[in-house]
Design a protein around this motif. Structure first.
Motif: not given
Length: 118
Positions: A91-102
Motif C-alpha cells: 500500500g505504499a502508493d503515496e510518495i513524497a518525492p524528496a530525495l536530493t540528487p546527492v
C-alpha cells in the motif's frame, strides 16, 4: 512521529516491528531486483522488540537493523544522510518525492535503482 499516515513492518518471527509514519521519499529496487522504499530516518520508530533488535555495520557506511531471532534485516539506516531503506511496504502508493540528487547518486552507487514516478 506525526499523526499522519503510518504503517508497520514486522520480521518473519514477529519479535521486532518498526513503525513508519508519512510517505516514502521514493520507491526503487535493490541490487537483486526486489522492491524497496526510501524513508527519512525520523519517520521510523521501533514498535516492539528492542531486546531482539541487532544493529550492526552493514559495510556500506550504514547500519543494518535485524532481528536476533530470525536474522531478517528490516532496515538499512544511513545516519549521515538521514535515510533508511526498507523492503517495499504494501500500500505504499503515496510518495513524497524528496530525495536530493546527492542521496539519489549515493543510493545508485550502492546498487539501488530509484524509480522515477513509480
Amino acid at each position: 512521529m506525526s499523526n499522519g499516515p503510518y504503517g508497520q513492518t514486522t520480521c518473519r518471527c514477529g519479535a521486532v516491528s518498526l513503525l513508519v509514519c508519512g510517505a516514502p521519499l521514493a520507491l526503487g529496487r535493490d541490487a537483486g531486483g526486489e522492491p524497496v522504499s526510501f524513508w527519512p530516518l525520523v519517520a521510523i520508530q521501533l514498535g516492539q522488540g528492542a531486546d531482539e533488535l541487532e544493529v550492526s555495520p552493514s559495510g556500506t557506511g550504514g547500519d543494518a537493523w535485524q532481528c536476533r531471532r530470525c536474522a531478517e534485516r528490516l532496515l538499512l539506516a544511513h545516519d549521515d544522510d538521514d535515510l533508511a531503506v526498507l523492503a517495499e511496504q504494501e500500500g505504499a502508493d503515496e510518495i513524497a518525492p524528496a530525495l536530493t540528487p546527492v542521496q539519489q547518486r549515493w543510493l545508485e552507487a550502492l546498487g539501488y535503482r530509484v524509480a522515477a514516478g513509480e
